[in-house]
Structures are given as structure tokens and as C-alpha cells.
Design a protein around this motif. Structure first.
Motif, short mmCIF file in Angstrom:
data_model
loop_
_atom_site.label_atom_id
_atom_site.label_comp_id
_atom_site.label_asym_id
_atom_site.label_seq_id
_atom_site.Cartn_x
_atom_site.Cartn_y
_atom_site.Cartn_z
N UNK A 164 45.70 -8.76 60.88
CA UNK A 164 45.44 -8.25 62.23
C UNK A 164 44.70 -6.92 62.20
N UNK A 165 45.16 -6.03 61.36
CA UNK A 165 44.58 -4.68 61.31
C UNK A 165 43.16 -4.68 60.81
N UNK A 166 42.85 -5.61 59.90
CA UNK A 166 41.52 -5.60 59.28
C UNK A 166 40.58 -6.66 59.86
N UNK A 167 41.02 -7.34 60.90
CA UNK A 167 40.21 -8.42 61.47
C UNK A 167 38.80 -7.94 61.83
N UNK A 168 37.80 -8.67 61.37
CA UNK A 168 36.41 -8.33 61.72
C UNK A 168 35.84 -7.14 60.96
N UNK A 169 36.58 -6.61 60.01
CA UNK A 169 36.07 -5.47 59.23
C UNK A 169 35.48 -6.01 57.92
N UNK A 170 34.21 -5.73 57.68
CA UNK A 170 33.52 -6.33 56.54
C UNK A 170 33.76 -5.58 55.23
N UNK A 171 33.75 -4.26 55.32
CA UNK A 171 33.84 -3.48 54.08
C UNK A 171 35.08 -2.60 54.10
N UNK A 172 35.79 -2.60 52.98
CA UNK A 172 37.00 -1.78 52.89
C UNK A 172 36.75 -0.48 52.13
N UNK A 173 35.49 -0.17 51.95
CA UNK A 173 35.15 1.00 51.15
C UNK A 173 35.83 2.28 51.63
N UNK A 174 35.95 2.43 52.96
CA UNK A 174 36.57 3.64 53.51
C UNK A 174 37.95 3.39 54.10
N UNK A 175 38.62 2.41 53.50
CA UNK A 175 39.98 2.12 53.95
C UNK A 175 40.96 2.39 52.80
N UNK A 176 42.05 3.05 53.14
CA UNK A 176 43.16 3.23 52.21
C UNK A 176 44.36 2.57 52.90
N UNK A 183 41.33 -12.03 50.95
CA UNK A 183 40.45 -11.82 52.11
C UNK A 183 39.08 -11.26 51.72
N UNK A 184 39.06 -10.39 50.71
CA UNK A 184 37.83 -9.63 50.41
C UNK A 184 37.33 -9.80 48.98
N UNK A 185 38.09 -10.51 48.16
CA UNK A 185 37.68 -10.71 46.78
C UNK A 185 38.32 -9.72 45.82
N UNK A 186 38.26 -10.08 44.55
CA UNK A 186 38.95 -9.31 43.51
C UNK A 186 38.38 -7.91 43.34
N UNK A 187 37.08 -7.76 43.53
CA UNK A 187 36.47 -6.45 43.34
C UNK A 187 36.99 -5.45 44.38
N UNK A 188 36.98 -5.88 45.66
CA UNK A 188 37.48 -5.00 46.73
C UNK A 188 38.95 -4.70 46.52
N UNK A 201 42.79 1.64 47.27
CA UNK A 201 43.94 2.51 47.02
C UNK A 201 45.08 2.10 47.95
N UNK A 202 46.23 1.85 47.39
CA UNK A 202 47.41 1.48 48.18
C UNK A 202 48.49 2.54 47.92
N UNK A 203 48.80 3.31 48.97
CA UNK A 203 49.77 4.41 48.84
C UNK A 203 51.15 3.92 49.24
N UNK A 204 52.15 4.50 48.62
CA UNK A 204 53.52 4.24 49.05
C UNK A 204 53.98 5.39 49.94
N UNK A 205 54.74 5.09 50.97
CA UNK A 205 55.31 6.14 51.82
C UNK A 205 56.72 5.79 52.23
N UNK A 206 57.55 6.81 52.33
CA UNK A 206 58.95 6.62 52.73
C UNK A 206 59.84 7.42 51.81
N UNK A 207 60.18 8.64 52.27
CA UNK A 207 61.08 9.52 51.51
C UNK A 207 60.60 9.82 50.09
N UNK A 208 59.28 9.97 49.94
CA UNK A 208 58.75 10.38 48.62
C UNK A 208 59.02 11.86 48.45
#
Ligand code: PGA
Length: 248
Positions: free
Chosen positions: A149-161, A195-200, A205-212
Motif C-alpha cells: 500500500x505504501x509503495x503503490x505506484x512508486x517506481x524507484x526506491x532509491x530515496x526510500x528507507x 516487488x522491485x527485484x533483488x538489486x533494489x 536500508x531497513x532500520x529497526x525502531x522500538x526502544x533502541x
């Protein structure tokens, strides 16, 4: 190689004097630290002043939300272009507190991410399940739906974390175990790959959050799919936030 990110979400804390005191304390503690992206996210009203204080340093500026329209009759909103103008390079979108208390949905999150990317900002896209969803075995369904849902219609994830923040771990002192967090991160990376392939997926970057906090950050970020942290409480003090940066 994915550059880790340590991002401090100040939430509804820190008026100007306190905000400046915090960044002025932080700057010398992280000076010269490279190989990690350091981001702070103050409230809207102090963005401009914090931007000036961190200018020329290795600390980047984020907002905590944005609206999807660039301008117009939308009383009370702030657009991504305005955030860029205030000195932001990043914006947090879809934080669980916005989803829980302010009616944010996957559809509004999606519009906001698109607007942020169009303005040239990096979107820190937050997802995560509630305790009830986890306990009823729906964690992966929920994460999958939020990602699509959040990424629907977004082609490039270059500026997404992506920030994975289990709702039950935010501000509760309860952190996901290293293995629980890694399991969710691996799932998220797999969904991105589908959704975007192995390269993407390999670059995301996938961050963890929650009482770090300084005591648990090392175990979390040593996991193969955890690329840093989105930090609330422990980002409000220069020494604890710097300890997280220095652990990354
Ligand atoms: P916390 O908040 O570190 O205080 O749990 C994290 C967040 O909400 O981003």
C-alpha cells in the motif's frame, strides 16, 4: 554495502533552546564519524534553527511528517517542498503514532511518500504490527499490506528507507529480540525483492525502531538485514544518541 542510518525521532519534544542544546552537544560527539548516516527529526517549528546549527556537519535534518499537496488551502499542513526549503533532506512518513492517533492509512502514507520523493527528499517509511496482530499470527500479512500500500505506484526506491517498528516495542521499553527483528527485516527485504527485484532489495536500508538504546543496539545492528535504527527516547540526549551512532 549499505550505509547504516541512525535517525533520531524527537517526536513532540524540544523547544528551540533545548533543541539547540541537544544538537550542539551532539555535534562534537559524532564529529568525523563517517560510514553512518546521522539524522535528527525535530518538530516543525525548530527545523530552521536546527538546520543552521548543523550546517556543515555530518548530521542531516528530517521532519516527522509532511502533507502530499505542494500548496493550497490546507490549513495546518506543511508540504515536502517547504521541508526542503527549511533545510530537510529526509522526512519520516507513516510513523505508527500518526497511523494510530491521526488517521494515517496506507493510502495517505503512499501519497506522502510520492510527494516527498517528488520534492527530492528521502522518505523514511515506517511500518510495523501491533501486539494483537503479532499475537494472532498476522505480522507478515500486516507488513506485506503496509509495504504494498505504501509503495503503490512508486517506481524507484532509491530515496526510500524502510523503518520496521513493531508498535508494541515503541516507547514501551520492550525491544524485539535480535532474532524477532531479523526475521521481520528478512521478510521485508524479501517483499521488496518480489516487488522491485533483488538489486533494489539488496540496496534498501531497513532500520529497526522500538526502544533502541545503547545497551541493545549492537545486537540489533549486527543482524544481517538490520541497517540502523530509528530512535525515539534515546535520541533526546546527546550522549545516548551519540553512543548509538558510534555503535553503528
Ligand atoms: P522509542 O521510539 O525509541 O522511544 O521506542 C521509536 C520511534 O517511535 O521511532
Amino acid at each position: 554495502m549499505r550505509t547504516p542510518v541512525i535517525a533520531g525521532n524527537w517526536k513532540l519534544f524540544k523547544k528551540s533552546a533545548e533543541a539547540l542544546q541537544l544538537v550542539e552537544g551532539l555535534i562534537p560527539l559524532v564529529k568525523g564519524k563517517s560510514g553512518v548516516e546521522i539524522v535528527v527529526a525535530p518538530v516543525f517549528t525548530v527545523l530552521d534553527r536546527v538546520a543552521k546549527a548543523i550546517s556543515g556537519t555530518n548530521i542531516k535534518l528530517s521532519a516527522q511528517d509532511c502533507y502530499w499537496e505542494e500548496e493550497g488551502a490546507f490549513t495546518g499542513e506543511v508540504s515536502s517542498g517547504m521541508l526542503l526549503d527549511a533545510g530537510c533532506s529526509h522526512v519520516i512518513i507513516g510513523h505508527s503514532e500518526r497511523r494510530q492517533y491521526f488517521g494515517e492509512t496506507d493510502a495517505t502514507v503512499n501519497k506522502k511518500i510520492k510527494a516527498a520523493l517528488a520534492a527530492g527528499l528521502v522518505a523514511i517509511f515506517c511500518i510495523g504490527e501491533t501486539l494483537e496482530e503479532r499475537e494472532s499470527g498476522r505480522t507478515f500479512d500486516v507488513l506485506g499490506t503496509q509495504i504494498k500500500g505504501g509503495l503503490s505506484g512508486i517506481d524507484s526506491l532509491q530515496n526510500v528507507i524502510v523503518a520496521y517498528e513493531p508498535v508494541w516495542a515503541i516507547g514501551t521499553g520492550k525491544t524485539a529480540s535480535d532474532a524477532q527483528a531479523q526475521e521481520a527485516h528478512a521478510f521485508i527485504r524479501g517483499e521488496i525483492a518480489a516487488l522491485y527485484g533483488a538489486d533494489a532489495a539488496g540496496k534498501m536500508r531497513i532500520l529497526y525502531g522500538g526502544s533502541v538504546k545503547p545497551e541493545n543496539v549492537a545486537g540489533l545492528i549486527s543482524q544481517p538485514d538490520i541497517d540502523g535504527a530509528l530512535v525515539g527516547g534515546a535520541s533526546l540526549k546527546a550522549d545516548s544518541f551519540a553512543a548509538l551512532v558510534n555503535a553503528a
